[in-house]
Design a protein around this motif. Structure first.
Motif, PDB file in Angstrom:
ATOM      1  N   ASN A 156     -60.200  46.920  34.800  1.00  0.00           N
ATOM      2  CA  ASN A 156     -60.223  47.141  36.244  1.00  0.00           C
ATOM      3  C   ASN A 156     -61.561  47.748  36.661  1.00  0.00           C
ATOM      4  O   ASN A 156     -62.159  47.342  37.656  1.00  0.00           O
ATOM      5  CB  ASN A 156     -59.074  48.063  36.658  1.00  0.00           C
ATOM      6  CG  ASN A 156     -59.032  48.305  38.151  1.00  0.00           C
ATOM      7  OD1 ASN A 156     -58.802  47.399  38.930  1.00  0.00           O
ATOM      8  ND2 ASN A 156     -59.271  49.549  38.554  1.00  0.00           N
ATOM      9  N   SER A 179     -64.912  44.851  38.986  1.00  0.00           N
ATOM     10  CA  SER A 179     -65.583  44.885  40.282  1.00  0.00           C
ATOM     11  C   SER A 179     -67.083  44.636  40.164  1.00  0.00           C
ATOM     12  O   SER A 179     -67.739  44.297  41.142  1.00  0.00           O
ATOM     13  CB  SER A 179     -65.327  46.220  40.984  1.00  0.00           C
ATOM     14  OG  SER A 179     -65.891  47.279  40.233  1.00  0.00           O
ATOM     15  N   LYS A 188     -46.469  45.856  38.904  1.00  0.00           N
ATOM     16  CA  LYS A 188     -46.803  46.325  40.250  1.00  0.00           C
ATOM     17  C   LYS A 188     -46.703  47.850  40.329  1.00  0.00           C
ATOM     18  O   LYS A 188     -47.560  48.510  40.922  1.00  0.00           O
ATOM     19  CB  LYS A 188     -45.872  45.670  41.269  1.00  0.00           C
ATOM     20  CG  LYS A 188     -46.225  45.980  42.700  1.00  0.00           C
ATOM     21  CD  LYS A 188     -45.362  45.174  43.649  1.00  0.00           C
ATOM     22  CE  LYS A 188     -45.776  45.389  45.084  1.00  0.00           C
ATOM     23  NZ  LYS A 188     -45.045  44.508  46.006  1.00  0.00           N
ATOM     24  N   CYS A 216     -49.756  49.414  38.479  1.00  0.00           N
ATOM     25  CA  CYS A 216     -51.010  49.254  39.216  1.00  0.00           C
ATOM     26  C   CYS A 216     -51.030  50.109  40.474  1.00  0.00           C
ATOM     27  O   CYS A 216     -52.061  50.682  40.822  1.00  0.00           O
ATOM     28  CB  CYS A 216     -51.249  47.785  39.540  1.00  0.00           C
ATOM     29  SG  CYS A 216     -51.660  46.840  38.058  1.00  0.00           S
ATOM     30  N   GLU A 246     -56.874  47.782  41.378  1.00  0.00           N
ATOM     31  CA  GLU A 246     -57.041  46.791  42.442  1.00  0.00           C
ATOM     32  C   GLU A 246     -57.947  45.621  42.077  1.00  0.00           C
ATOM     33  O   GLU A 246     -58.037  44.664  42.838  1.00  0.00           O
ATOM     34  CB  GLU A 246     -57.619  47.474  43.691  1.00  0.00           C
ATOM     35  CG  GLU A 246     -56.725  48.544  44.257  1.00  0.00           C
ATOM     36  CD  GLU A 246     -57.353  49.262  45.435  1.00  0.00           C
ATOM     37  OE1 GLU A 246     -58.584  49.170  45.627  1.00  0.00           O
ATOM     38  OE2 GLU A 246     -56.596  49.923  46.165  1.00  0.00           O
ATOM     39  N   ASN A 247     -58.644  45.690  40.953  1.00  0.00           N
ATOM     40  CA  ASN A 247     -59.663  44.686  40.644  1.00  0.00           C
ATOM     41  C   ASN A 247     -59.235  43.658  39.605  1.00  0.00           C
ATOM     42  O   ASN A 247     -60.035  42.798  39.239  1.00  0.00           O
ATOM     43  CB  ASN A 247     -60.949  45.376  40.178  1.00  0.00           C
ATOM     44  CG  ASN A 247     -61.506  46.303  41.234  1.00  0.00           C
ATOM     45  OD1 ASN A 247     -61.521  45.974  42.405  1.00  0.00           O
ATOM     46  ND2 ASN A 247     -61.949  47.473  40.814  1.00  0.00           N
TER      47      ASN A 247
END
Length: 165
Positions: free
Chosen positions: A68, A72, A91, A94, A100-101
């Protein structure tokens, strides 16, 4: 069949990783919103597949966090984190971790992703789960790097996987 270890105890997969230079077989995996993702959805992007037994183990969670963080910074690259966990567990993890990446995908329905790529454990305590592995695809969908982690509790070589990009 790959012979690996779990804390020193022998454990086997159903096959070998796909070969470098080959194409990965298309798949249908479940996203955290319960929609279906296929390899075709990522056409034209480089793809890192971070495959592991379960998001609820320390090493697996660390691999998601590390990818993660790196994702980005990668140009035209998608990082797919794949396990047999239910999409709800992916879910939850995370959300709690602020991940989020990366894109979490579940092989929970029938394990076909693990089976078609020789990644599913056929014996031992983790039978039915996918082994820890990294597969990297170029933007044309050709496999350019693979790593099968021989001791399941060990982390993959993140630097080597990302260096091919």
């Amino acid at each position: 069949m790959a012979s690996l270890t779990l804390k020193g105890n022998s454990i086997n997969t159903s096959g070998e990783l796909p070969k470098i230079g080959s194409k990965l077989t298309d798949f249908k995996l479940v996203k955290t919103d319960l929609s279906i993702a296929s390899l075709r959805d990522f056409a034209g992007s480089k793809v890192v597949l971070n495959i592991f037994p379960s998001v609820d183990t320390g090493t697996c969670a660390t691999s998601i966090r590390k990818f993660n963080e790196s994702a980005s910074k990668l140009d035209n690259t998608k990082v797919l984190c794949i396990s047999r966990d239910l999409p709800f567990a992916q879910k939850r993890f995370c959300g709690a971790e602020g991940i989020e990446n990366v894109i979490n995908l579940s092989d929970f329905k029938d394990g076909s992703f693990g089976k078609s790529n020789g990644l599913d454990f056929v014996d031992g305590l983790l039978a039915g789960l996918n082994s820890r592995a990294i597969i990297v695809l170029d933007a044309n969908g050709t496999i350019i790097y693979t790593q099968q982690v021989s001791e399941i509790v060990d982390e993959p070589n993140y630097e080597a996987a990302l260096a091919v990009l």
